[in-house]
Design a protein around this motif. Structure first.
Motif, PDB file in Angstrom:
ATOM      1  N   ALA A  39      -2.242  -6.392   1.849  1.00 16.34           N
ATOM      2  CA  ALA A  39      -2.042  -4.945   1.950  1.00 16.34           C
ATOM      3  C   ALA A  39      -2.997  -4.291   2.946  1.00 16.34           C
ATOM      4  CB  ALA A  39      -2.208  -4.305   0.574  1.00 16.34           C
ATOM      5  N   ILE A  40      -3.802  -5.112   3.644  1.00 18.40           N
ATOM      6  CA  ILE A  40      -4.797  -4.593   4.593  1.00 18.40           C
ATOM      7  C   ILE A  40      -4.502  -5.151   5.983  1.00 18.40           C
ATOM      8  CG2 ILE A  40      -7.243  -4.538   5.218  1.00 18.40           C
ATOM      9  CD1 ILE A  40      -7.895  -4.852   2.234  1.00 18.40           C
ATOM     10  N   LEU A  41      -4.496  -4.282   6.982  1.00 21.04           N
ATOM     11  CA  LEU A  41      -4.312  -4.684   8.372  1.00 21.04           C
ATOM     12  C   LEU A  41      -5.522  -5.511   8.811  1.00 21.04           C
ATOM     13  CD1 LEU A  41      -2.681  -4.278  11.066  1.00 21.04           C
ATOM     14  CD2 LEU A  41      -4.174  -2.296  11.464  1.00 21.04           C
ATOM     15  N   PHE A  81      -1.895  -0.665   4.330  1.00 21.79           N
ATOM     16  CA  PHE A  81      -0.467  -0.407   4.499  1.00 21.79           C
ATOM     17  C   PHE A  81       0.036   0.433   3.332  1.00 21.79           C
ATOM     18  CE2 PHE A  81      -0.799  -4.573   6.738  1.00 21.79           C
ATOM     19  CZ  PHE A  81      -0.413  -4.137   7.993  1.00 21.79           C
ATOM     20  N   ARG A  82       0.945   1.359   3.625  1.00 19.94           N
ATOM     21  CA  ARG A  82       1.591   2.154   2.578  1.00 19.94           C
ATOM     22  C   ARG A  82       2.946   1.543   2.254  1.00 19.94           C
ATOM     23  NH1 ARG A  82       0.650   7.242   1.379  1.00 19.94           N
ATOM     24  NH2 ARG A  82       1.571   6.434  -0.545  1.00 19.94           N
ATOM     25  N   TYR A  83       3.347   1.663   1.004  1.00 17.59           N
ATOM     26  CA  TYR A  83       4.632   1.133   0.546  1.00 17.59           C
ATOM     27  C   TYR A  83       5.389   2.248  -0.166  1.00 17.59           C
ATOM     28  CZ  TYR A  83       2.547  -3.377   1.552  1.00 17.59           C
ATOM     29  OH  TYR A  83       1.952  -4.431   2.186  1.00 17.59           O
ATOM     30  N   PHE A  84       6.642   2.457   0.250  1.00 20.83           N
ATOM     31  CA  PHE A  84       7.468   3.518  -0.325  1.00 20.83           C
ATOM     32  C   PHE A  84       8.687   2.919  -0.998  1.00 20.83           C
ATOM     33  CE2 PHE A  84       4.925   5.443   2.954  1.00 20.83           C
ATOM     34  CZ  PHE A  84       4.452   6.583   2.322  1.00 20.83           C
ATOM     35  N   ALA A  85       9.139   3.573  -2.046  1.00 24.41           N
ATOM     36  CA  ALA A  85      10.298   3.099  -2.799  1.00 24.41           C
ATOM     37  C   ALA A  85      11.550   3.197  -1.932  1.00 24.41           C
ATOM     38  CB  ALA A  85      10.468   3.930  -4.072  1.00 24.41           C
ATOM     39  N   GLY A 148       2.463   4.567  15.334  1.00 26.66           N
ATOM     40  CA  GLY A 148       3.250   3.395  15.670  1.00 26.66           C
ATOM     41  C   GLY A 148       3.084   2.295  14.638  1.00 26.66           C
ATOM     42  N   GLY A 149       4.003   1.367  14.675  1.00 27.87           N
ATOM     43  CA  GLY A 149       3.951   0.258  13.737  1.00 27.87           C
ATOM     44  C   GLY A 149       4.270   0.737  12.320  1.00 27.87           C
TER      45      GLY A 149
END
Length: 171
Positions: A39-41, A81-85, A148-149
């Motif tokens: 979860a980390i770049l 990183f973000r995670y969306f439903a 970006g990304g």
């Protein structure tokens, strides 16, 4: 003896509950934490001791103003990183966005541990695993990452206490 590649070999645990002995976290405590490596770049991950403070206090008779090391310092920054439903794209995914949720409030204290060995980051914690660095970290407000990304946020933190080259303790 062969060298080990670094890519894909760092395991990171973020604990929102203080371990009984932060200098000797157990397998159970580390496993109960957030498994954060995916979860980390990679390029946005800074977690390490850094230069200690120094001072120079020579005696009158000494000719050289040699410096000595004083207080130790540590550094923490994670681009998360973000995670969306997918069903409701405007809302965070409660299951996948756990790292951001744990770190997003300014003033949150977490305990972070990193293993960097020949084991892959996906391999579970084991007794006597070498932990290269562990620290109690106080978080600051999330910052927008470069455009970006993927969507991500930079979480700055201040190391309050740290432990270098420790090992996973028995239960």
């Amino acid at each position: 003896m062969p060298r080990s590649l670094a890519d894909g070999h760092e395991k990171i645990a973020v604990l929102t509950t203080k371990p009984d002995d932060p200098a000797n976290p157990t397998i159970e405590e580390l496993t109960a934490g957030i498994d954060a490596a995916c979860a980390i770049l990679a390029s946005g991950w800074t977690f390490s001791p850094n230069d200690s403070e120094s001072f120079s206090e020579p005696a009158v008779c000494e000719e050289l103003g040699a410096e000595a090391f004083g207080r130790s310092n540590g550094q923490f920054s994670a681009t998360v990183f973000r995670y969306f439903a997918s069903a409701t794209p405007g809302q965070a995914d409660a299951t996948a966005d756990t790292l951001f949720a744990a770190l997003k409030a300014k003033g949150t204290t977490v305990w972070v541990y990193a293993r960097e060995t020949a084991k892959k980051s996906t391999e579970p914690w084991a007794e006597d695993d070498e932990i290269r660095y562990g620290a109690e970290v106080l978080t600051d407000r999330p910052q927008k990452a470069d455009a970006g990304g993927f969507i991500k946020r930079v979480i700055p933190g201040k190391v309050q206490r740290d432990w270098t080259d420790i090992a996973v303790a028995a239960a």
